[in-house]
Design an enzyme around this catalytic site. Structure first.
Site, PDB file in Angstrom:
ATOM      1  N   TYR A  98       1.145  -1.417  -0.164  1.00  0.00           N
ATOM      2  CA  TYR A  98      -0.147   0.103   0.133  1.00  0.00           C
ATOM      3  C   TYR A  98       0.552   1.213   0.053  1.00  0.00           C
ATOM      4  CZ  TYR A  98      -4.125  -2.529   1.143  1.00  0.00           C
ATOM      5  OH  TYR A  98      -5.035  -3.510   0.386  1.00  0.00           O
ATOM      6  N   GLU A 140      -7.817  -8.104   5.326  1.00  0.00           N
ATOM      7  CA  GLU A 140      -7.061  -8.980   4.835  1.00  0.00           C
ATOM      8  C   GLU A 140      -6.298  -9.937   5.818  1.00  0.00           C
ATOM      9  OE1 GLU A 140      -4.831  -6.320   2.274  1.00  0.00           O
ATOM     10  OE2 GLU A 140      -6.762  -5.969   1.227  1.00  0.00           O
TER      11      GLU A 140
END
Length: 405
Positions: A98, A140
């Site tokens: 990310y 996740e």
């Protein structure tokens, strides 16, 4: 949630950023892949990149998430994020990736919007991004934990035990662990990722719904070979890289790299009536759910509607009918664009799916799977029939273009 100050900035700039997001995302991907070519080669779907589908999906996700954060009287963005998180988990995405996305996305925003990106605007949209990223990482992490693996460690080697030609362009594979030990748990409606090393060295990944997913024995997937096609602009869309590789090269005894099972299109486990509506290869998650219902000897009311080009093109046609016959409360209706010499009947008709004469119980849990235009049309027809939107669940093959929930 956003701070009050940043929420106001996002609300005020959303029309400008939203209008430009389609210009921002191609630049973002170009920048990111230039800095990290391994991501394009070994993680992202090259076909979707070439067609622009991935860019449009990212644009839709960001715009939808920002809208939810600053809108009043709307649902929490959990449903939107759940679909993304499951896809990411099936790819083995890690939290530090990310940071890579953030760097190149915000460089692209500045390149497109220029001086309009004041420090206040940058700070507000930075908070949007990290709010979304942190929520996804949390989801996740839980998905990895639920699967019994460390973050990203989703891959396993499975052996092809059986290969069956289901129709001229679809092949099914029965997959098992090399020692035939029990497979990891999977729920009806979920999918797996399949990673293959292509002749040019790229590692490409695609998702396939599980048509069979008992906790022991084997998993089943079905792969449709995507042909080369012309697009509306007259250009050529290349054939599916992974689907055709699997068709041409993978047979009994070969090994495939397959992820654990993920996906949030999960079968409702109440006693409510079920309405399954699919088109083409969209029948695969429905087949998986029907196997579960027959295995558990369900007596639920089940209505199955399927549309296809022709009976000869209908993958799992016989299997679908046999599964329905084994369920005392089930019935099936087919629509084919070309019936051939087969006469129409009460359950097999020419043309496209028409809900006019279909009895739809108002409390039905509905599952849609097929091409996006098909699902949009069917969803609109269901809403006209006063089926609550919250009861309509869907699965999209490829990047999600954000069919309204």
């Amino acid at each position: 949630m956003l701070s009050a100050q940043n929420a106001e900035v996002v609300r005020a700039t959303l029309p400008v950023v939203g209008a430009a997001i389609g210009d921002i995302t191609p630049i973002f991907y170009r920048r990111m892949f230039a800095a990290h070519p391994e991501l394009e080669r070994d993680l992202f779907n090259r076909g979707n990149q070439a067609q622009g589908d991935q860019q449009r999906a990212l644009a839709g996700a960001i715009a939808a998430y920002a809208s939810l954060l600053v809108s009043d009287n709307v649902a929490e963005p959990g449903d939107l994020l759940s679909r993304i998180a499951n896809k990411h988990a099936s790819l083995g995405i890690l939290a530090d990736q990310y940071d890579i996305v953030h760097k190149h996305l915000f460089e692209a925003i500045v390149e497109v919007l220029g001086d309009a990106v004041t420090p206040e605007v940058a700070a507000a949209w930075d908070e949007v991004y990290w709010d979304m990223a942190k929520a996804l990482v949390t989801m996740e992490t839980q998905l990895y934990l639920d699967s019994g693996v460390d973050p990203g460690q989703v891959w396993q080697q499975l052996t092809i035990r059986k290969r069956v030609q289901e129709s001229p362009d679809t092949v099914s594979f029965a997959l098992a662990l090399p020692d035939d030990s029990p497979l990891p748990p999977a729920r009806p409606g979920q999918y797996v990722s399949v990673a293959v090393r292509l002749p040019d060295g790229a590692r490409q990944i695609r998702q396939y719904s599980l048509t069979r997913a008992p906790q022991r024995a084997y998993w089943g997937i079905t792969v449709k070979a995507i042909p080369e096609m012309s697009n509306p602009d007259g250009g050529i869309i290349p054939e599916g890289e992974v689907s055709n590789f699997l068709h041409r090269n993978m047979f009994e005894g070969d090994e495939l790299t397959v992820s654990r099972a993920f996906g949030d299109l999960l079968l409702d486990d109440t006693t409510a009536p079920l309405l399954f509506i699919s088109a083409g290869i969209g029948c695969t998650p429905i087949i998986g759910m029907l196997h579960y219902l027959t295995r558990t000897e369900s007596d639920r009311l089940v209505t199955v509607l399927h549309a296809d080009r022709a009976p000869s093109r209908h993958a799992h046609r016989r299997e679908l009918s046999e599964l329905v016959e084994r369920l005392p409360g089930a019935r099936v209706h087919h629509w084919y664009e070309d019936l051939g010499v087969r006469p129409a009947s009460d359950t097999t008709r020419a043309g496209r799916i028409d809900l006019t004469d279909v009895d739809v119980a108002p409390d039905s849990q509905v599952y849609l799977c097929g091409p996006l235009p098909f699902m949009e049309a069917v969803r609109a027809a269901l809403i006209e029939r006063e089926v609550p939107e919250r009861n309509v669940h869907y699965e999209v093959f490829g990047p999600d273009k954000w069919l309204p929930q």
